[in-house]
Design an enzyme around this catalytic site. Structure first.
Site, mmCIF file in Angstrom:
data_model
loop_
_atom_site.group_PDB
_atom_site.id
_atom_site.type_symbol
_atom_site.label_atom_id
_atom_site.label_comp_id
_atom_site.label_asym_id
_atom_site.label_seq_id
_atom_site.Cartn_x
_atom_site.Cartn_y
_atom_site.Cartn_z
ATOM 1 C CD GLU A 355 9.224 1.078 14.899
ATOM 2 O OE1 GLU A 355 10.076 1.086 14.098
ATOM 3 O OE2 GLU A 355 7.954 1.151 14.398
ATOM 4 C CG HIS A 440 3.421 2.221 8.379
ATOM 5 N ND1 HIS A 440 3.404 2.670 9.637
ATOM 6 C CD2 HIS A 440 4.410 1.269 8.446
ATOM 7 C CE1 HIS A 440 4.376 1.777 10.488
ATOM 8 N NE2 HIS A 440 4.980 1.042 9.696
ATOM 9 C CG ASN A 478 4.034 -0.634 13.677
ATOM 10 O OD1 ASN A 478 3.569 -0.511 14.790
ATOM 11 N ND2 ASN A 478 5.320 -0.424 13.513
HETATM 12 P P1 FDA Z 1 2.492 -5.378 -0.129
HETATM 13 O O1 FDA Z 1 3.104 -4.225 -0.152
HETATM 14 O O2 FDA Z 1 2.913 -6.138 1.360
HETATM 15 O O3 FDA Z 1 2.563 -6.179 -0.941
HETATM 16 C C1 FDA Z 1 2.201 -5.899 -2.143
HETATM 17 C C2 FDA Z 1 3.031 -6.871 -3.464
HETATM 18 O O4 FDA Z 1 2.434 -6.636 -4.756
HETATM 19 C C3 FDA Z 1 4.534 -6.693 -3.334
HETATM 20 O O5 FDA Z 1 5.238 -7.840 -3.390
HETATM 21 C C4 FDA Z 1 4.718 -5.978 -4.943
HETATM 22 O O6 FDA Z 1 5.930 -6.359 -5.435
HETATM 23 C C5 FDA Z 1 3.533 -6.507 -5.628
HETATM 24 N N1 FDA Z 1 3.113 -5.607 -6.664
HETATM 25 C C6 FDA Z 1 2.896 -4.544 -6.705
HETATM 26 N N2 FDA Z 1 2.452 -3.884 -7.899
HETATM 27 C C7 FDA Z 1 2.454 -5.064 -8.846
HETATM 28 C C8 FDA Z 1 1.951 -5.203 -10.270
HETATM 29 N N3 FDA Z 1 1.633 -4.350 -10.769
HETATM 30 N N4 FDA Z 1 2.138 -6.479 -10.618
HETATM 31 C C9 FDA Z 1 2.398 -7.537 -9.900
HETATM 32 N N5 FDA Z 1 2.828 -7.315 -8.437
HETATM 33 C C10 FDA Z 1 2.802 -6.146 -8.073
HETATM 34 N N6 FDA Z 1 4.108 -2.925 8.838
HETATM 35 C C11 FDA Z 1 3.923 -3.575 10.260
HETATM 36 O O7 FDA Z 1 2.740 -3.735 10.685
HETATM 37 N N7 FDA Z 1 4.862 -3.867 11.057
HETATM 38 C C12 FDA Z 1 6.254 -3.387 10.971
HETATM 39 O O8 FDA Z 1 6.989 -3.691 11.422
HETATM 40 C C13 FDA Z 1 6.372 -2.726 9.739
HETATM 41 N N8 FDA Z 1 7.522 -2.306 9.354
HETATM 42 C C14 FDA Z 1 7.992 -1.907 7.822
HETATM 43 C C15 FDA Z 1 9.118 -1.881 7.505
HETATM 44 C C16 FDA Z 1 9.744 -1.295 6.061
HETATM 45 C C17 FDA Z 1 10.867 -1.260 5.717
HETATM 46 C C18 FDA Z 1 8.528 -1.422 5.118
HETATM 47 C C19 FDA Z 1 8.737 -1.309 3.902
HETATM 48 C C20 FDA Z 1 7.161 -1.636 5.832
HETATM 49 C C21 FDA Z 1 6.853 -1.970 7.039
HETATM 50 N N9 FDA Z 1 5.701 -2.148 7.630
HETATM 51 C C22 FDA Z 1 5.368 -2.594 8.447
HETATM 52 C C23 FDA Z 1 4.520 -2.006 6.403
HETATM 53 C C24 FDA Z 1 3.910 -3.322 5.891
HETATM 54 O O9 FDA Z 1 5.147 -4.132 5.345
HETATM 55 C C25 FDA Z 1 2.778 -3.075 4.967
HETATM 56 O O10 FDA Z 1 1.835 -2.194 5.561
HETATM 57 C C26 FDA Z 1 2.373 -4.286 4.249
HETATM 58 O O11 FDA Z 1 3.346 -5.072 3.676
HETATM 59 C C27 FDA Z 1 1.208 -3.891 3.227
HETATM 60 O O12 FDA Z 1 0.509 -5.123 2.801
HETATM 61 P P2 FDA Z 1 -0.362 -5.084 1.539
HETATM 62 O O13 FDA Z 1 -0.866 -6.379 1.400
HETATM 63 O O14 FDA Z 1 -1.002 -3.673 1.410
HETATM 64 O O15 FDA Z 1 0.720 -4.869 0.254
#
Ligand code: FDA
Length: 501
Positions: A355, A440, A478
């Site tokens: 990207e 990721h 992504n």
């Molecule tokens: P996700 O991580 O979204 O959600 C988990 C949630 O659970 C969080 O809100 C967390 O606080 C909560 N949690 C964790 N443990 C807990 C507990 N014990 N009790 C209560 N709550 C808890 N992907 C993409 O496709 N395109 C993109 O452009 C990008 N760019 C990007 C930039 C940046 C800076 C990051 C950090 C990530 C990306 N990503 C991305 C990745 C993408 O955001 C990521 O793959 C998904 O958010 C993952 O989704 P999930 O449903 O797995 O969990």
């Protein structure tokens, strides 16, 4: 406070969790979502919900005393800043040679991510998850996910003439000169809003460098899509600053959760117990995996198997910067939301999807930045560490080497043809390729291994994984569209067979 019991509890509010809660709510099942982060909907004194990107404040990061930016330096000057410790929106979790960026708050990663909404190439999806029916995924669930996420594409004419993507056009020119193909990347950032930002008609967000610390405008994060719809069913409630710590099973077969309520500095307000009949883990790859390895190894869910904690990967993430010639300008205004990628995934030896990333500093930097996604067969795994009561990720720098080698082949070629060089000043020391962090995280409770083919955790009834933990370490693009589509597929089956049936 928390109710004592709910028919369904969903842990987390990211992609997998949001899809699951919407479909449970639509089916009439009272559902409680437990999220350790905050609800991001209230402007502070500066009039904005999220921290400014270039002068970060306490809202930027989760319980840190300093920001921890992906680009650690510029001309070797440290660009991180001191901040007040607070339950901010972006976390960086450290595990030795690898650290993992995750979003915290209602919407999880959707609050902080780059909004790139990419459906993986079908042949690669079939390679990573061969037991999932690809016809169904590409016929039903990927289209459903794209629709509900609000995915849109940049207007091609505007892209060619706007200031905000001059940086992407320059990288395209350099890539094409070296024989590479670029492709447009769909997004959940509203490109029409971005066009109006550039025209000066609306407040700026993408064009004000906003991305990893949250977007104040323009982004269709989950709180505006799936979660809004889930709340709209009237059957879903979201409890914030509630961190699930332990999962046990009661004698009656229901699940008992220990939940820690946090204050805004991360302190413990209270510890409470809550019960659920159906329990869905949507805490993300590192969050859900930690809950499962802790439950297995402390003996609260002793029947969890050896596959729990296995199959983790960083989606082959590598970051790299190139120095441009004085006459090749990227422009001072760079959209924080990428719209173009270099697609070398068909290279048989070194598949790479890179990207074209912004360096939105507000001034000309003569630099081009890339986040490359590579195909790296190495996998890490998690173990439970009783001394810290946390999961430990086992991943070594050596395991990241194949990703750098693959990316280097292509960027050497691009530099060679364009007579350019790498930037050595971006990652804290003099390295040119950075892969000590990932955006990721994927895997830890892989579909068909730690769970059955629909996310049902092996060894326990009514216990499910719904998030990025299901994907075996790599998607080639992504990942959030893949996570969303798989969650749509799995919850449909679980509702039909386990809950309604
Ligand atoms: P996700 O991580 O979204 O959600 C988990 C949630 O659970 C969080 O809100 C967390 O606080 C909560 N949690 C964790 N443990 C807990 C507990 N014990 N009790 C209560 N709550 C808890 N992907 C993409 O496709 N395109 C993109 O452009 C990008 N760019 C990007 C930039 C940046 C800076 C990051 C950090 C990530 C990306 N990503 C991305 C990745 C993408 O955001 C990521 O793959 C998904 O958010 C993952 O989704 P999930 O449903 O797995 O969990």
């Amino acid at each position: 406070g928390l109710p004592d019991f709910a028919p369904a509890v969903v842990i987390g509010t990211g992609y997998g969790a949001a899809v699951t809660a919407l479909r449970l709510g639509e089916a009439g099942i009272p559902t409680v979502m437990l999220e350790m982060g905050q609800l991001w909907d209230t402007p502070t004194a500066d009039g904005s919900v999220f921290s400014p990107m270039l002068s970060p404040d306490r809202r930027s990061m989760w319980l840190k005393d300093r920001t921890e930016m992906p680009l650690a330096s510029f001309l070797w000057i440290d660009i991180d800043r001191r901040i007040e410790r607070y339950t901010g929106v972006l976390d960086r979790v450290h595990y030795g040679d690898m650290s993992v960026y995750v979003g915290r708050g209602v919407g999880g990663g959707s609050l902080v991510n780059g909004a790139m909404a990419v459906t993986p190439r079908r042949s690669y999806f079939e390679e990573i998850l061969p037991a999932v029916d690809a016809d169904e995924m590409y016929g039903t669930y990927f289209p459903r996910a794209n629709h509900n996420l609000g995915v849109n594409e940049v207007d091609r004419d505007w892209f060619e003439e706007c200031d905000s993507y001059q940086y992407a056009r320059l990288s395209r020119k350099h890539a094409e000169k070296a024989g590479y193909r670029t492709t447009f990347v769909p997004s959940v950032y509203d490109f029409d809003y971005m066009r109006r930002e550039e025209a000066g008609e609306v407040p700026r967000s993408a064009l004000s460098a906003e991305v990893i610390f949250g977007n104040n405008h323009g982004k269709r994060s989950l709180d505006k899509t799936y979660l809004a719809a889930a709340l709209g069913t009237g059957n879903v409630t979201i409890k914030t600053l509630q961190e699930v710590r332990d999962i046990r099973r009661g004698a009656d077969g229901t699940y008992r959760l220990t939940v820690r309520e946090l204050d805004e500095t991360g302190g413990t307000v209270a510890r409470r117990e809550m019960g659920a009949r159906y329990l869905f883990l949507g805490a993300g790859s590192i969050g859900s995996t930690e809950l499962l390895v802790r439950a297995r190894d402390t003996g609260t869910l002793p029947d969890l198997g050896e596959q729990v904690g296995q199959g983790w990967g960083p989606n082959g993430n590598v970051m790299v910067g190139r120095a441009n010639h004085a006459w090749d300008l990227t422009g001072a205004t760079q959209s924080g939301m990428p719209a173009l990628g270099i697609d070398a995934w068909d290279d048989p030896d070194n598949p790479v999807f890179a990207e074209i990333a912004p360096m939105p500093a507000g001034l000309e930097l003569w630099a081009s930045l890339y986040l490359a996604i590579t195909k790296n067969p190495e996998r890490g795994h998690f173990t439970y560490d009783p001394t810290t009561d946390a999961a430990k990720l086992h991943w070594t720098a050596e395991q990241g080497r194949p990703s750098i080698d693959s990316a280097k082949v292509h960027f050497d070629r691009i530099n060679g043809v364009n007579n350019t060089v790498y930037r050595h000043d971006l990652f804290g020391d003099t390295r040119t390729f950075e892969n000590r962090f990932t955006y990721h995280p994927l895997g830890g409770a892989v579909l068909g291994e730690a769970t059955d083919l629909y996310g049902r955790v092996k060894g326990y009834d009514n216990l499910y994984v719904t998030d990025g933990s299901l994907i075996p370490g790599s998607t080639g693009v992504n990942p959030f569209v893949t996570i969303t589509a798989l969650a749509e597929r799995n919850v449909e089956r679980v509702l039909a067979e386990d809950i309604r049936g």
